[in-house]
Design an enzyme around this catalytic site. Sequence first.
Site, mmCIF file in Angstrom:
data_model
loop_
_atom_site.group_PDB
_atom_site.id
_atom_site.type_symbol
_atom_site.label_atom_id
_atom_site.label_comp_id
_atom_site.label_asym_id
_atom_site.label_seq_id
_atom_site.Cartn_x
_atom_site.Cartn_y
_atom_site.Cartn_z
ATOM 1 C CE1 TYR A 80 -3.666 2.597 1.128
ATOM 2 C CE2 TYR A 80 -1.960 3.350 2.664
ATOM 3 C CZ TYR A 80 -3.170 3.548 2.028
ATOM 4 O OH TYR A 80 -3.893 4.680 2.266
ATOM 5 C CE LYS A 119 -3.330 5.845 -0.803
ATOM 6 N NZ LYS A 119 -4.379 6.510 -1.599
#
Lengths: 440, 249
Positions: free
Chosen positions: B155, B159
């Site tokens: 994640y 990002k």
Amino acid sequence: MTRRLLSGWGGTAAVISDVREPITVAEVGAALAEPDRGVIGRGLGRSYGDAAQRAGGVVVSTLGLRSPVTVDTDSATVTAGAGWSLRELIDELVPLGWFFPVVPGTADVTLGGAIAADVHGKNHHRSGSLGSHVRSLDLITADGRLHRLDPQGASGRAFWATVGGMGLTGVITEATVALRPVAGDRLAVTTRRHGDIDAVMTALVEADAAHEYTVAWLDLADPARGGRGVIDAADHLDQAAPVRATGSTRATVPPLPVNVVQPPVTRVFNEIWWRRAPLRPRTTAGSFARFFHPLDAVASWGRLYGPTGFTQWQMAVPVDAADAVRTCAERLANGTVPPSLVVLKRFGAADAAPLSFPQPGWTLAVDLAANDPATATLLDALDDVVVGAGGRIYLTKDARLRPDLLAAMYPRIDEWRAERDRLDPGRRMASDLSLRLGLV
Amino acid sequence: MNDAFGRPQTALVVGGGSDLALAVLDRLDVTLVRVGLAARSADALASAVADRFTAEVRTFHFDAADPTEHATMVDEAAEWLGDIDLAIVAHGDLGQPFSLETTPEEVARLISVNHAGAAAACQAVARCLAAQGHGTLVAFSSVAAMRPRLGNLPYASAKAGFDAFALGLDHALAGTGARVMVVRPGFVHTKMTAGLAPQPLATDAAAVADAVVDGLVKGKSVVWAPAPLALTPALRILPKALWRRLSER
Ligand SMILES: Cc1cc2nc3c(=O)[nH]c(=O)nc-3n(C[C@H](O)[C@H](O)[C@H](O)COP(=O)(O)OP(=O)(O)OC[C@H]3O[C@@H](n4cnc5c(N)ncnc54)[C@H](O)[C@@H]3O)c2cc1C
């Protein structure tokens, strides 16, 4: 055609538009013919918000519409292209012994823009707004046709829909305006201090009875100051040799990375403004420039507010709504951001334009930095006070009104819409203001 | 149109179920007239937000994993909204806590959803904003983009890529009247983080929304929520051992 980033005088909500710079009627017609996202006229961009821009659409600069300035002494009128600025017109007129009938707080507005906003000046209590002095105007509608409009007669409806119509009926190319004779460029200016807002309001009523021009500056930078204020009242002086009428700009503010109009600065600024006024009332000979356009001495002063810009909130409420004025002044003084420049004036009779702002009563104008959500919330609440009192917000200053309040503020809007639609059935004329507020 | 305080009349949220995005809309409901919410389960979302806003709401189907549909979805939404004054790209998928056991397929999926899907959605929105000559795109990045932890590695790395893309997109939009604001929240108590141990400077959706609204008014290009997280990049000069220990806090 150039794509340009445009915003109003407040420097907020900048957008990109295709800017055209027509000179002839045919060129204006061509510019009005093409857009699929709407087209709007733009003068000197002195409206504070988004009235003279159309995001992704076409903006027609009117600065090239400069048909010659001709003065007709018999009828006491001037006829001029809509792109001339009031500064240029006044500079021509005063040496000839004439003055413009209505001048707003800056002379750097175009004739067309002044009519489109139906501007008012410090003589509104006597002379009304500009529309009542316009004898005729030429308008190019979205279909490219040129119309000569008069205040009375068959074209009267179109005329009054265009006065105060914020450019949404078409592009004004030329106008004839009635003039006021003057003997020179000097005024007798009386400046007087008043300890609180009630005293200011009472004195303003008296000053209006005695003087052609009046305005009050309120100090709302600190609630402890009780809304003290200074009233300037003026009348034309007879004088042999006219010199320069509007004066020239003395200083310029460069683009600033931050807002320097912070609370301490505001408090000091207001203190200076208060002290500038003599302890005892005094009458002096003043120039047009200093009295009518004190802010014009510093070019681009709006930049003091930094990159996020500022907004002007100007309301008008009926004569019997003095309480609403006090409530607004109090809430502004107690807000998170102390307002710097606060102007209070009384309006006289309204003219016939359905979208015209002035109505008999009080008008309060305040500049506020557009950098704090709390300020937005405060102004929303003040709008409700104004609507509750039967008042309205000035569209040429607006950049944030909620559309649901529009009909209550401008009860004749449907009458205006009907005439506007007749002039532009394809609804090609559009500005960000008209879209934001659902004007059209 | 956006007003002088950066408050929009129309908004499109990509990842419309995001607690953070919905909290932002709560704050902006005063001026909002129409809101489009794009999500994978559009119908469920529609009933979940029924009556939450005074603005008129419509939902659109959006699957982050299928970028071929993004442009059509944005066009469809723009058609209904009028102009897109504000777009918020907010979807995110943390996945299960990362470890060496995590499958390569799962890593690819998380990166595809959080980076490729989000970047493609931003691109679709940006083209639309540029054409209309105004508008703001709020791209929800994360402090994880600057400070990945082991537990959220796919994640966080996605990002990081997305954050870089959004910053660059703002550059690409220069001169179009449109702009991008990148938001980097820290640990926020939402349904996405439910059950996880909160980290230092944990905040809630309402506080993030306030920071976003403040950023819109001030025209910021990057917003950290809470603000002290802005110091995060500076921590990277720390020696590796210390940085890793801090990151796992
Ligand atoms: C410092 C300052 C003080 C001010 N004080 C006052 C005041 O005391 N009283 C007052 O009434 N106003 C005041 N104003 C507001 C100003 O007078 C109006 O906004 C005026 O409309 C600005 O003229 P402009 O040429 O700059 O028009 P713009 O700002 O360019 O345009 C304003 C509107 O007029 C329309 N328009 C412009 N030209 C044409 C045209 N040729 N044909 C059709 N539509 C056109 C535009 O579409 C737009 O809707 C002040 C503004 C400033 C900056």
